[in-house]
Scaffold this active site. Structure first.
Site, PDB file in Angstrom:
ATOM      1  N   ASP A  53       0.865  -1.171   0.000  1.00  0.00           N
ATOM      2  CA  ASP A  53       0.000   0.000   0.000  1.00  0.00           C
ATOM      3  C   ASP A  53       0.908   1.229   0.000  1.00  0.00           C
ATOM      4  O   ASP A  53       1.599   1.499   0.990  1.00  0.00           O
ATOM      5  CB  ASP A  53      -0.890  -0.011   1.247  1.00  0.00           C
ATOM      6  CG  ASP A  53      -1.797   1.203   1.354  1.00  0.00           C
ATOM      7  OD1 ASP A  53      -1.656   2.135   0.522  1.00  0.00           O
ATOM      8  OD2 ASP A  53      -2.631   1.237   2.272  1.00  0.00           O
ATOM      9  N   VAL A  54       0.929   1.962  -1.109  1.00  0.00           N
ATOM     10  CA  VAL A  54       1.884   3.068  -1.233  1.00  0.00           C
ATOM     11  C   VAL A  54       1.584   4.224  -0.288  1.00  0.00           C
ATOM     12  O   VAL A  54       2.432   5.111  -0.119  1.00  0.00           O
ATOM     13  CB  VAL A  54       1.961   3.598  -2.685  1.00  0.00           C
ATOM     14  CG1 VAL A  54       2.512   2.527  -3.616  1.00  0.00           C
ATOM     15  CG2 VAL A  54       0.610   4.110  -3.171  1.00  0.00           C
ATOM     16  N   ASN A  80       3.459   4.645 -10.578  1.00  0.00           N
ATOM     17  CA  ASN A  80       2.309   4.568 -11.474  1.00  0.00           C
ATOM     18  C   ASN A  80       0.983   4.422 -10.728  1.00  0.00           C
ATOM     19  O   ASN A  80      -0.068   4.730 -11.281  1.00  0.00           O
ATOM     20  CB  ASN A  80       2.489   3.383 -12.430  1.00  0.00           C
ATOM     21  CG  ASN A  80       1.236   3.061 -13.193  1.00  0.00           C
ATOM     22  OD1 ASN A  80       0.887   3.718 -14.161  1.00  0.00           O
ATOM     23  ND2 ASN A  80       0.512   2.034 -12.735  1.00  0.00           N
ATOM     24  N   TYR A 147      -9.745  14.558  -9.902  1.00  0.00           N
ATOM     25  CA  TYR A 147      -8.550  13.818 -10.305  1.00  0.00           C
ATOM     26  C   TYR A 147      -7.472  14.770 -10.807  1.00  0.00           C
ATOM     27  O   TYR A 147      -6.298  14.649 -10.440  1.00  0.00           O
ATOM     28  CB  TYR A 147      -8.935  12.831 -11.402  1.00  0.00           C
ATOM     29  CG  TYR A 147      -7.775  12.141 -12.090  1.00  0.00           C
ATOM     30  CD1 TYR A 147      -7.146  11.046 -11.506  1.00  0.00           C
ATOM     31  CD2 TYR A 147      -7.321  12.587 -13.333  1.00  0.00           C
ATOM     32  CE1 TYR A 147      -6.089  10.408 -12.142  1.00  0.00           C
ATOM     33  CE2 TYR A 147      -6.265  11.958 -13.971  1.00  0.00           C
ATOM     34  CZ  TYR A 147      -5.654  10.868 -13.374  1.00  0.00           C
ATOM     35  OH  TYR A 147      -4.611  10.239 -14.012  1.00  0.00           O
ATOM     36  N   LYS A 151      -3.323  15.556  -9.925  1.00  0.00           N
ATOM     37  CA  LYS A 151      -2.236  15.459 -10.894  1.00  0.00           C
ATOM     38  C   LYS A 151      -1.524  16.801 -11.078  1.00  0.00           C
ATOM     39  O   LYS A 151      -0.316  16.842 -11.338  1.00  0.00           O
ATOM     40  CB  LYS A 151      -2.770  14.935 -12.226  1.00  0.00           C
ATOM     41  CG  LYS A 151      -3.219  13.485 -12.163  1.00  0.00           C
ATOM     42  CD  LYS A 151      -2.062  12.550 -11.778  1.00  0.00           C
ATOM     43  CE  LYS A 151      -2.465  11.093 -11.821  1.00  0.00           C
ATOM     44  NZ  LYS A 151      -1.341  10.172 -11.526  1.00  0.00           N
ATOM     45  N   THR A 182      -7.485   1.566 -20.039  1.00  0.00           N
ATOM     46  CA  THR A 182      -7.256   0.667 -18.916  1.00  0.00           C
ATOM     47  C   THR A 182      -8.577   0.256 -18.286  1.00  0.00           C
ATOM     48  O   THR A 182      -9.643   0.793 -18.606  1.00  0.00           O
ATOM     49  CB  THR A 182      -6.407   1.359 -17.845  1.00  0.00           C
ATOM     50  OG1 THR A 182      -7.158   2.480 -17.315  1.00  0.00           O
ATOM     51  CG2 THR A 182      -5.086   1.856 -18.417  1.00  0.00           C
TER      52      THR A 182
END
Length: 257
Positions: A53-54, A80, A147, A151, A182
């Site tokens: 889990d980053v 990523n 989102y 970013k 994706t």
């Protein structure tokens, strides 16, 4: 045939989508690749998968320690892992949805950068690459403003970290891959009302790309070597103009029907 010296790479968010394609492409080119995802996953196509889990710094540090214990070093760390919940104005999003995107896209990447930078500084080399996206240029994106906010912040952080890396043993950079077909894209696309589908799909057919296409671009860019602070953009204005002129019109979605 790849003539580049084999490297050791870590790709976060490698369980599916673009991360999986990047990990597979690097492994196929002869590099040693470790992927991570939130949950344990089976190894695939020469990629070693490790659960991580980053957003949890202890887990990210454990990932670094495990990979370096097995491979001796990490040359490329590719952040990523990300989450895109789209299709609504920011004010129409549930607070927990926005919070999850901030946690994964921004805090998770920042956490991974902290661990990777410390490790690369100690080992005397290495590159950290952040995956940017819609909002990276600072422009609002209707239906994606939550989102895109994460970013835009991530782009600022990448540039700031690159400034800190000047003269250091490691380098920082970013990839802006454009719209990639994706699982996450199709999950959000399925939520688009039927009457809005034709207009949206016309745009997708123009600017969308297969994960494998972007993975190849990223692998070639990494192997070519990049300066500290490089931010590489796939979907340029020139590329969009070329695609508009294609006949018959570009139709990427037909490959997924």
């Amino acid at each position: 045939m790849n003539t580049t010296q084999p490297r050791v790479a870590v790709v976060t968010g490698a369980g599916q989508g673009l991360g999986r394609a990047i990990a597979r492409e690097l492994a196929a080119a002869g590099h040693t690749v470790f992927g991570c995802g939130m949950k344990a996953a089976e190894d695939f196509d020469g990629v070693r998968m490790i659960a991580c889990d980053v957003t949890d710094e202890a887990q990210v540090q454990a990932l670094w320690d495990r990979v370096t214990a097995e491979a001796g070093r990490i040359d490329w760390w590719i952040n990523n892992a990300g989450l895109a919940l789209t299709g609504r104005p920011l004010a129409g999003m549930a607070a927990d949805e926005f919070g999850r995107m901030v946690s994964v896209n921004l805090v998770g990447t920042m956490t991974a950068c902290r661990v990777a930078i410390a490790g690369m500084g100690a080992q005397g080399s290495g590159e950290v690459w952040n995956m940017l996206g819609a909002g990276a240029d600072g422009q609002p994106v209707p239906g994606m403003n939550g989102y895109a906010t994460t970013k835009a912040a991530l782009t600022f952080m990448t540039r700031a970290l690159a400034q800190e890396a000047e003269g250091a043993a490691y380098r920082i950079g970013g990839f802006s891959p454009g719209l990639v077909m994706t699982e996450g894209f199709f999950r959000e696309h399925a939520r688009v009302p039927e009457d809005q589908r034709p207009a949206r799909e016309a745009v997708v057919n123009l600017i969308g790309d297969h994960p494998e296409t972007i993975a190849l671009w990223i692998r070639e860019a990494l192997e070519a070597g990049q300066d500290n602070g490089a931010i590489l953009t796939w979907l340029t204005a020139e590329k969009i103009a070329e695609r508009r002129a294609e006949q018959p019109p570009r139709d990427i979605l037909s490959a997924y029907r």
